[in-house]
Design a protein around this motif. Structure first.
Motif, PDB file in Angstrom:
ATOM      1  N   TYR A 111      42.056  41.565  41.253  1.00  0.00           N
ATOM      2  CA  TYR A 111      43.547  41.166  41.494  1.00  0.00           C
ATOM      3  C   TYR A 111      43.888  41.194  42.731  1.00  0.00           C
ATOM      4  O   TYR A 111      44.659  40.587  43.665  1.00  0.00           O
ATOM      5  CB  TYR A 111      44.282  41.584  40.385  1.00  0.00           C
ATOM      6  N   LYS A 163      42.667  35.209  41.019  1.00  0.00           N
ATOM      7  CA  LYS A 163      43.804  34.914  40.133  1.00  0.00           C
ATOM      8  C   LYS A 163      43.246  35.099  38.636  1.00  0.00           C
ATOM      9  O   LYS A 163      42.100  35.262  38.448  1.00  0.00           O
ATOM     10  CB  LYS A 163      44.064  33.222  40.012  1.00  0.00           C
ATOM     11  N   TYR A 164      44.506  35.410  37.718  1.00  0.00           N
ATOM     12  CA  TYR A 164      43.916  35.863  36.363  1.00  0.00           C
ATOM     13  C   TYR A 164      42.963  35.109  35.860  1.00  0.00           C
ATOM     14  O   TYR A 164      42.023  35.687  35.162  1.00  0.00           O
ATOM     15  CB  TYR A 164      45.235  35.841  35.586  1.00  0.00           C
ATOM     16  N   ILE A 199      39.331  35.992  37.365  1.00  0.00           N
ATOM     17  CA  ILE A 199      39.008  37.240  36.499  1.00  0.00           C
ATOM     18  C   ILE A 199      38.553  37.191  35.335  1.00  0.00           C
ATOM     19  O   ILE A 199      37.563  37.714  35.073  1.00  0.00           O
ATOM     20  CB  ILE A 199      40.368  38.181  36.797  1.00  0.00           C
ATOM     21  N   LYS A 233      45.536  40.107  31.814  1.00  0.00           N
ATOM     22  CA  LYS A 233      46.832  40.365  32.268  1.00  0.00           C
ATOM     23  C   LYS A 233      47.262  41.701  31.802  1.00  0.00           C
ATOM     24  O   LYS A 233      48.050  42.403  32.553  1.00  0.00           O
ATOM     25  CB  LYS A 233      47.597  39.218  31.584  1.00  0.00           C
ATOM     26  N   ILE A 252      45.896  44.540  34.035  1.00  0.00           N
ATOM     27  CA  ILE A 252      46.296  44.428  35.237  1.00  0.00           C
ATOM     28  C   ILE A 252      47.770  44.993  35.122  1.00  0.00           C
ATOM     29  O   ILE A 252      48.393  45.938  35.825  1.00  0.00           O
ATOM     30  CB  ILE A 252      46.207  43.258  35.917  1.00  0.00           C
TER      31      ILE A 252
END
Length: 167
Positions: free
Chosen positions: A128, A133-134, A137, A149, A152
């Protein structure tokens, strides 16, 4: 869209736009400047707006793009190029040693906290920070998007707690 209707729509959004500008700039004067610049740009490009599309989204995009362009310009303006033959300005002895030692210490402290995290949190966070980007990943690590999400988010919260003494 007629000019009167366009102007009325723009005026009705001023409060929302001011709030968004303040979120971007975190300064009231800069937010007002951004709002004014956005309004002027929208009025100048009124003919580019396609009726029956999302007016609010169009205006917000203009504001966001102006903010990003201003930010990039500010970064470019801070860059100094030394044109002297002997690089006089770059070789000036300024008290940068204290700052560089402090920065080096801060970086080491941050790395120490991040490296102490379990691998399942450290890897998504590192990706990240590297700019992934999410979704990217999640795809690369074969994890659900929500898991990425939350990991992170957890890592950021943990860093905030561990490094609360840092400014």
């Amino acid at each position: 869209m007629k000019t009167a209707t366009f102007a009325q729509n723009l005026l009705s959004m001023q409060t929302e736009l001011r709030h968004f500008a303040y979120k971007l700039t975190a300064d009231r004067d800069d937010a007002d400047d951004l709002l004014q610049e956005t309004s002027l740009k929208a009025l100048d490009n009124q003919e580019k707006y396609v009726a029956e599309t999302n007016f609010k989204g169009w205006i917000y995009t203009i504001m966001r793009n102006i903010f990003i362009n201003n930010y990039r310009k500010a970064l470019r303006d801070q860059t100094y190029v030394d044109y002297t033959d002997n690089l006089h300005f770059l070789n000036l002895s300024v008290d940068l040693a204290d700052d560089s030692m402090e920065t080096s210490y801060d970086s080491k402290e941050i790395r120490k906290v991040v490296n102490a995290l379990p691998k399942e949190f450290r890897v998504p966070f590192a990706m990240y920070v590297a700019g992934f980007k999410y979704r990217e990943i999640a795809d690369k690590l074969a994890l659900p998007l929500g898991t990425v999400k939350s990991r992170i988010h957890f890592t950021r919260r943990k860093l905030r707690e561990e490094l609360k003494d840092f400014k």
